[in-house]
Design an enzyme around this catalytic site. Sequence first.
Site, short mmCIF file in Angstrom:
data_model
loop_
_atom_site.label_atom_id
_atom_site.label_comp_id
_atom_site.label_asym_id
_atom_site.label_seq_id
_atom_site.Cartn_x
_atom_site.Cartn_y
_atom_site.Cartn_z
N SER A 110 0.79 -1.23 0.00
CA SER A 110 0.00 0.00 0.00
C SER A 110 0.82 1.29 0.00
O SER A 110 0.26 2.37 -0.12
CB SER A 110 -0.96 0.02 1.19
N LYS A 159 -6.39 5.04 8.14
CA LYS A 159 -5.18 5.69 7.63
C LYS A 159 -5.34 7.21 7.61
O LYS A 159 -4.36 7.94 7.85
CB LYS A 159 -4.86 5.15 6.24
#
Length: 259
Positions: free
Chosen positions: A156, A201
């Site tokens: 990611s 996040k």
Amino acid sequence: MLSRLTRPQFLAVCGVPVVALLATAVFAPLPFSVARPGLTADVLGENQGAEVITISGAPTHETSGQLRMTTIEATGPDASIHLGDVLGSWFDTDRAVMPRDAVYPSGDDVSEIEQYNQEQMKESQDSATAAALRYLRMDQDDVDVELRLEDVGGPSAGLLFSLGIVDKLGAGDLTGGKVVAGTGTITDDGKVGAVGGVPLKTQAARRDGATVFLVPKAECSDAQAELPKGLRLIPVTTLKGAVDSLKALESGKGSVPAC
């Protein structure tokens, strides 16, 4: 011979399996992981005492601001998650319950999962380098890029790695002194992919000072669900789109997409 039960007797008899089922649900381990906002790291700077991006074979320039990759922290694949953990996390905005198979490869033990995540990180780094050098029209055989990021696995961080390489090698300053965070996988030809865990996040990014967050366009709605105040979302589908958006944001010229 059958006898008819009175209503209290009937309820008592029916209640026994219900209580047993409830007890099983409360105490039995469930196939979930509990996740929370994880660490972030500035790919333009150092992590654990070492430069995240080092480049040789081509001139680089000083950068300002930060490009912070983001992570989530999840309970281990061998952790026992029970109904109480799930219910407690349901109402906690800085925790999320996720299917264990969405966090860890199904059927693997801890060491195999760690190895898998490291392999995914290595592939992501290779793709990030290829995408950045292709965007800059530089020969990958002449430029040596080394990426170091300890204690982080998975793909990611690909987008942020690519942006960091572009910022160090390209003309201009992508961040304009801002703290920019984001997430997203990257392919060799610069396509950005979804990653999961975006609401957590964004919280990690804002906690560590970010005011801008680059999010895969497909995950805009997820990012908006619990977006921290003061964090601006910019949807991206390609590395070029991300670079163009940051340049427009820094210069104040041109349009900057929004979720």
